[in-house]
Scaffold this motif. Sequence first.
Motif, PDB file in Angstrom:
ATOM      1  N   LYS A 163     142.297 -14.383  23.437  1.00  0.00           N
ATOM      2  CA  LYS A 163     140.867 -14.148  23.623  1.00  0.00           C
ATOM      3  C   LYS A 163     140.244 -15.349  24.320  1.00  0.00           C
ATOM      4  O   LYS A 163     140.510 -16.486  23.960  1.00  0.00           O
ATOM      5  CB  LYS A 163     140.205 -13.929  22.267  1.00  0.00           C
ATOM      6  N   GLY A 164     139.418 -15.081  25.352  1.00  0.00           N
ATOM      7  CA  GLY A 164     138.841 -16.160  26.134  1.00  0.00           C
ATOM      8  C   GLY A 164     137.343 -16.004  26.317  1.00  0.00           C
ATOM      9  O   GLY A 164     136.674 -15.266  25.596  1.00  0.00           O
ATOM     10  N   VAL A 165     136.805 -16.677  27.321  1.00  0.00           N
ATOM     11  CA  VAL A 165     135.381 -16.659  27.613  1.00  0.00           C
ATOM     12  C   VAL A 165     135.010 -15.310  28.212  1.00  0.00           C
ATOM     13  O   VAL A 165     135.738 -14.764  29.042  1.00  0.00           O
ATOM     14  CB  VAL A 165     135.026 -17.790  28.603  1.00  0.00           C
ATOM     15  N   GLN A 166     133.862 -14.767  27.782  1.00  0.00           N
ATOM     16  CA  GLN A 166     133.338 -13.539  28.359  1.00  0.00           C
ATOM     17  C   GLN A 166     132.039 -13.854  29.078  1.00  0.00           C
ATOM     18  O   GLN A 166     131.336 -14.802  28.716  1.00  0.00           O
ATOM     19  CB  GLN A 166     133.080 -12.495  27.273  1.00  0.00           C
ATOM     20  N   VAL A 167     131.712 -13.053  30.093  1.00  0.00           N
ATOM     21  CA  VAL A 167     130.499 -13.252  30.859  1.00  0.00           C
ATOM     22  C   VAL A 167     129.616 -12.030  30.683  1.00  0.00           C
ATOM     23  O   VAL A 167     130.096 -10.897  30.657  1.00  0.00           O
ATOM     24  CB  VAL A 167     130.823 -13.453  32.355  1.00  0.00           C
ATOM     25  N   GLY A 168     128.321 -12.272  30.533  1.00  0.00           N
ATOM     26  CA  GLY A 168     127.388 -11.165  30.365  1.00  0.00           C
ATOM     27  C   GLY A 168     125.970 -11.609  30.645  1.00  0.00           C
ATOM     28  O   GLY A 168     125.749 -12.637  31.285  1.00  0.00           O
ATOM     29  N   HIS A 169     125.019 -10.831  30.168  1.00  0.00           N
ATOM     30  CA  HIS A 169     123.614 -11.126  30.375  1.00  0.00           C
ATOM     31  C   HIS A 169     122.890 -11.302  29.050  1.00  0.00           C
ATOM     32  O   HIS A 169     123.181 -10.605  28.087  1.00  0.00           O
ATOM     33  CB  HIS A 169     122.921  -9.987  31.128  1.00  0.00           C
ATOM     34  N   PHE A 200     129.764 -16.303  27.039  1.00  0.00           N
ATOM     35  CA  PHE A 200     129.955 -16.179  25.606  1.00  0.00           C
ATOM     36  C   PHE A 200     131.307 -16.798  25.262  1.00  0.00           C
ATOM     37  O   PHE A 200     132.359 -16.292  25.655  1.00  0.00           O
ATOM     38  CB  PHE A 200     129.899 -14.711  25.173  1.00  0.00           C
ATOM     39  N   LEU A 201     131.270 -17.930  24.549  1.00  0.00           N
ATOM     40  CA  LEU A 201     132.487 -18.686  24.253  1.00  0.00           C
ATOM     41  C   LEU A 201     133.115 -18.199  22.953  1.00  0.00           C
ATOM     42  O   LEU A 201     132.419 -17.834  22.017  1.00  0.00           O
ATOM     43  CB  LEU A 201     132.155 -20.180  24.134  1.00  0.00           C
ATOM     44  N   PRO A 202     134.453 -18.196  22.877  1.00  0.00           N
ATOM     45  CA  PRO A 202     135.124 -17.802  21.636  1.00  0.00           C
ATOM     46  C   PRO A 202     134.963 -18.880  20.567  1.00  0.00           C
ATOM     47  O   PRO A 202     134.788 -20.059  20.886  1.00  0.00           O
ATOM     48  CB  PRO A 202     136.591 -17.652  22.052  1.00  0.00           C
ATOM     49  N   ASN A 203     135.033 -18.470  19.311  1.00  0.00           N
ATOM     50  CA  ASN A 203     134.887 -19.392  18.182  1.00  0.00           C
ATOM     51  C   ASN A 203     136.244 -20.060  17.918  1.00  0.00           C
ATOM     52  O   ASN A 203     137.008 -19.623  17.059  1.00  0.00           O
ATOM     53  CB  ASN A 203     134.405 -18.611  16.959  1.00  0.00           C
TER      54      ASN A 203
END
Length: 100
Positions: free
Chosen positions: A10-16, A29-32
């Motif tokens: 699981k890695g970094v996700q991009v969104g709004h 959105f960074l993973p914990n």
Amino acid sequence: MSRRCELTGKGVQVGHLVSHSNRKTKCRFLPNLCNVTLQSDALNKRVRLRVTAHALRSVEHRGGLDAFLVKAREIELSQTAKLLKREIEKKLAETAPAAA
């Protein structure tokens, strides 16, 4: 060091981020991620990994690090975890015929 879980991938996700007026601003959105030391029962040693909180729960659910790695797909694992998985499978293969 990449922001990626060594066990689940699981890695970094991009969104709004969407405001009340429906304006959208781009956001990461960074993973914990947590630095943890997990015990391998088959190898009888401790391993330091950088994993997500979600992965920690999955490891506990499957019954420990060894059981998690045996079931895990190699595509998702980091290089360290792949080497660890191969060591565990080799060790389990050695002990299995002796028990039978």
